[in-house]
Design an enzyme around this catalytic site. Structure first.
Site, PDB file in Angstrom:
ATOM      1  N   HIS A 152      -6.639  12.374   2.012  1.00 11.91           N
ATOM      2  CA  HIS A 152      -6.079  13.038   0.731  1.00 11.91           C
ATOM      3  C   HIS A 152      -6.621  14.308   0.766  1.00 11.91           C
ATOM      4  O   HIS A 152      -7.846  14.656   1.136  1.00 11.91           O
ATOM      5  CB  HIS A 152      -6.892  12.329  -0.210  1.00 11.91           C
ATOM      6  CG  HIS A 152      -6.472  10.697  -0.548  1.00 11.91           C
ATOM      7  ND1 HIS A 152      -5.441  10.384  -1.400  1.00 11.91           N
ATOM      8  CD2 HIS A 152      -6.996   9.622   0.065  1.00 11.91           C
ATOM      9  CE1 HIS A 152      -5.398   8.948  -1.269  1.00 11.91           C
ATOM     10  NE2 HIS A 152      -6.447   8.500  -0.471  1.00 11.91           N
ATOM     11  N   CYS A 158       3.360   3.249   8.244  1.00 15.12           N
ATOM     12  CA  CYS A 158       3.912   3.345   9.325  1.00 15.12           C
ATOM     13  C   CYS A 158       5.753   3.504   9.297  1.00 15.12           C
ATOM     14  O   CYS A 158       6.227   4.075   9.885  1.00 15.12           O
ATOM     15  CB  CYS A 158       3.825   1.831  10.364  1.00 15.12           C
ATOM     16  SG  CYS A 158       2.173   1.966  11.221  1.00 15.12           S
ATOM     17  N   GLY A 187     -12.192   2.294  -2.383  1.00 17.85           N
ATOM     18  CA  GLY A 187     -11.058   2.553  -3.081  1.00 17.85           C
ATOM     19  C   GLY A 187      -9.765   2.765  -2.076  1.00 17.85           C
ATOM     20  O   GLY A 187      -8.829   3.070  -2.570  1.00 17.85           O
ATOM     21  N   THR A 221      -6.820   1.628  -0.414  1.00 15.37           N
ATOM     22  CA  THR A 221      -5.579   0.733  -0.850  1.00 15.37           C
ATOM     23  C   THR A 221      -4.535   0.354   0.396  1.00 15.37           C
ATOM     24  O   THR A 221      -3.777  -0.552   0.377  1.00 15.37           O
ATOM     25  CB  THR A 221      -4.994   1.054  -2.083  1.00 15.37           C
ATOM     26  OG1 THR A 221      -4.402   2.284  -1.992  1.00 15.37           O
ATOM     27  CG2 THR A 221      -5.837   0.949  -3.349  1.00 15.37           C
ATOM     28  N   HIS A 236      -5.625   7.657   6.221  1.00 21.49           N
ATOM     29  CA  HIS A 236      -5.216   8.864   5.963  1.00 21.49           C
ATOM     30  C   HIS A 236      -6.323   9.864   5.213  1.00 21.49           C
ATOM     31  O   HIS A 236      -7.442   9.277   4.713  1.00 21.49           O
ATOM     32  CB  HIS A 236      -4.152   8.581   4.813  1.00 21.49           C
ATOM     33  CG  HIS A 236      -4.522   7.456   3.533  1.00 21.49           C
ATOM     34  ND1 HIS A 236      -4.470   6.183   4.080  1.00 21.49           N
ATOM     35  CD2 HIS A 236      -4.975   7.588   2.327  1.00 21.49           C
ATOM     36  CE1 HIS A 236      -5.153   5.634   3.070  1.00 21.49           C
ATOM     37  NE2 HIS A 236      -5.223   6.468   1.657  1.00 21.49           N
ATOM     38  N   ASN A 282     -11.074   7.422   1.695  1.00 22.49           N
ATOM     39  CA  ASN A 282     -11.369   6.257   1.448  1.00 22.49           C
ATOM     40  C   ASN A 282     -11.598   5.353   2.401  1.00 22.49           C
ATOM     41  O   ASN A 282     -10.631   5.201   3.209  1.00 22.49           O
ATOM     42  CB  ASN A 282     -10.566   5.896   0.259  1.00 22.49           C
ATOM     43  CG  ASN A 282     -10.505   6.529  -1.158  1.00 22.49           C
ATOM     44  OD1 ASN A 282     -11.789   7.231  -1.533  1.00 22.49           O
ATOM     45  ND2 ASN A 282      -9.537   6.755  -1.548  1.00 22.49           N
ATOM     46  N   ASP A 341       1.579  12.689  -2.204  1.00 20.93           N
ATOM     47  CA  ASP A 341       1.131  11.441  -2.577  1.00 20.93           C
ATOM     48  C   ASP A 341       2.096  10.773  -3.627  1.00 20.93           C
ATOM     49  O   ASP A 341       2.654  11.540  -4.330  1.00 20.93           O
ATOM     50  CB  ASP A 341      -0.079  11.280  -3.052  1.00 20.93           C
ATOM     51  CG  ASP A 341      -0.682   9.962  -3.300  1.00 20.93           C
ATOM     52  OD1 ASP A 341      -1.586   9.591  -2.369  1.00 20.93           O
ATOM     53  OD2 ASP A 341      -0.426   9.203  -4.149  1.00 20.93           O
TER      54      ASP A 341
HETATM   55  P1  5GP Z   1      -6.022   4.964  -0.834  1.00 24.51           P
HETATM   56  O1  5GP Z   1      -6.199   4.292  -2.001  1.00 24.51           O
HETATM   57  O2  5GP Z   1      -5.949   4.031   0.229  1.00 24.51           O
HETATM   58  O3  5GP Z   1      -7.431   5.671  -0.421  1.00 24.51           O
HETATM   59  O4  5GP Z   1      -4.838   5.931  -0.848  1.00 24.51           O
HETATM   60  C1  5GP Z   1      -3.624   5.362  -0.861  1.00 24.51           C
HETATM   61  C2  5GP Z   1      -2.627   6.509  -1.269  1.00 24.51           C
HETATM   62  O5  5GP Z   1      -1.221   6.324  -0.812  1.00 24.51           O
HETATM   63  C3  5GP Z   1      -2.661   6.453  -2.701  1.00 24.51           C
HETATM   64  O6  5GP Z   1      -2.998   7.562  -3.459  1.00 24.51           O
HETATM   65  C4  5GP Z   1      -0.998   6.047  -3.286  1.00 24.51           C
HETATM   66  O7  5GP Z   1      -0.671   6.684  -4.490  1.00 24.51           O
HETATM   67  C5  5GP Z   1      -0.402   6.450  -1.873  1.00 24.51           C
HETATM   68  N1  5GP Z   1       0.793   5.520  -1.795  1.00 24.51           N
HETATM   69  C6  5GP Z   1       0.804   4.525  -1.696  1.00 24.51           C
HETATM   70  N2  5GP Z   1       2.121   3.927  -1.302  1.00 24.51           N
HETATM   71  C7  5GP Z   1       2.917   4.956  -1.202  1.00 24.51           C
HETATM   72  C8  5GP Z   1       4.133   5.479  -0.664  1.00 24.51           C
HETATM   73  O8  5GP Z   1       5.108   4.833  -0.426  1.00 24.51           O
HETATM   74  N3  5GP Z   1       4.402   6.923  -0.786  1.00 24.51           N
HETATM   75  C9  5GP Z   1       3.865   7.912  -0.822  1.00 24.51           C
HETATM   76  N4  5GP Z   1       4.109   9.214  -0.797  1.00 24.51           N
HETATM   77  N5  5GP Z   1       2.361   7.434  -1.214  1.00 24.51           N
HETATM   78  C10 5GP Z   1       1.930   6.200  -1.453  1.00 24.51           C
HETATM   79 ZN    ZN Z   2       0.552   1.891   9.774  1.00 24.91          ZN
END
Ligand code: 5GP
Ligand code: ZN
Length: 116
Positions: free
Chosen positions: A104, A8, A95, A97, A102, A89, A31
Site C-alpha cells: 500500500h 492475478c 489486516g 485480506t 502488495h 499487511n 485501491d
Molecule cells: P490488504 O487488506 O490485503 O492489506 O489489502 C487489500 C486491498 O485491496 C484493500 O485495501 C482493498 O480495498 C483492495 N482491493 C480488494 N479488492 C480490490 C479490487 O478488486 N480492486 C482494487 N483496485 N482494489 C481491491
Molecule cells: Zn494472485
C-alpha cells in the site's frame, strides 16, 4: 497465476484496471476502497501469497527491491514531497485480506503512529 485470486485477475487485465505504473515485474493501481486521498497498490505480476513467500522464492530479494523502488517513486510523486506511508499487511491478524502480496502506498493526509 492463482485461480480465484483477484490481483492475478487484475494483473491479467480482466477488469480493465488502469495501471498508474507497470513494467515486466509489477503493476500499480488505485485501491478500490481508498483510506487516504492517494492510495495505490504495488503488486508483482507473479503470484506470491505474502512477503515471506516472495523472500523465500528464487529471485525474491530482487523482486522485493523492485517493489520497494516502485513504491518509493510513486509515493514521492503522489505526495509531492509531503511524506507518504508504505504498508505491507502480512497475515490475517495484521489486516491482510488479499493473499497476493502488495504494498500500500498512502499519501495526502497526516498519518498517526502507532497504526490501528
Ligand atoms: P490488504 O487488506 O490485503 O492489506 O489489502 C487489500 C486491498 O485491496 C484493500 O485495501 C482493498 O480495498 C483492495 N482491493 C480488494 N479488492 C480490490 C479490487 O478488486 N480492486 C482494487 N483496485 N482494489 C481491491
Ligand atoms: Zn494472485
Amino acid at each position: 497465476m492463482a485461480d480465484g485470486c483477484v490481483f492475478c485477475d487484475i494483473v491479467a487485465g480482466k477488469f480493465g484496471t488502469t495501471f498508474l505504473y507497470e513494467d515486466d515485474a509489477l503493476v500499480a493501481f488505485a485501491d478500490l476502497r481508498p483510506v487516504a486521498p492517494s492510495h495505490l497498490l504495488v503488486v508483482p505480476r507473479a503470484h506470491f501469497a505474502d512477503l515471506p513467500a516472495v523472500a523465500a522464492a528464487p529471485g525474491g530479494t530482487a523482486l522485493i527491491g523492485r517493489l520497494g523502488a516502485a513504491a518509493a517513486k510513486l509515493g514521492a510523486q503522489e505526495s509531492k514531497g509531503a511524506g507518504f506511508r508504505v504498508v505491507v499487511n502480512t497475515g490475517a491478524e495484521a489486516g491482510q485480506t488479499v493473499f497476493h502480496v502488495h504494498l500500500h502506498v498512502l499519501s495526502g493526509r497526516r498519518f498517526s503512529w502507532p497504526p490501528g
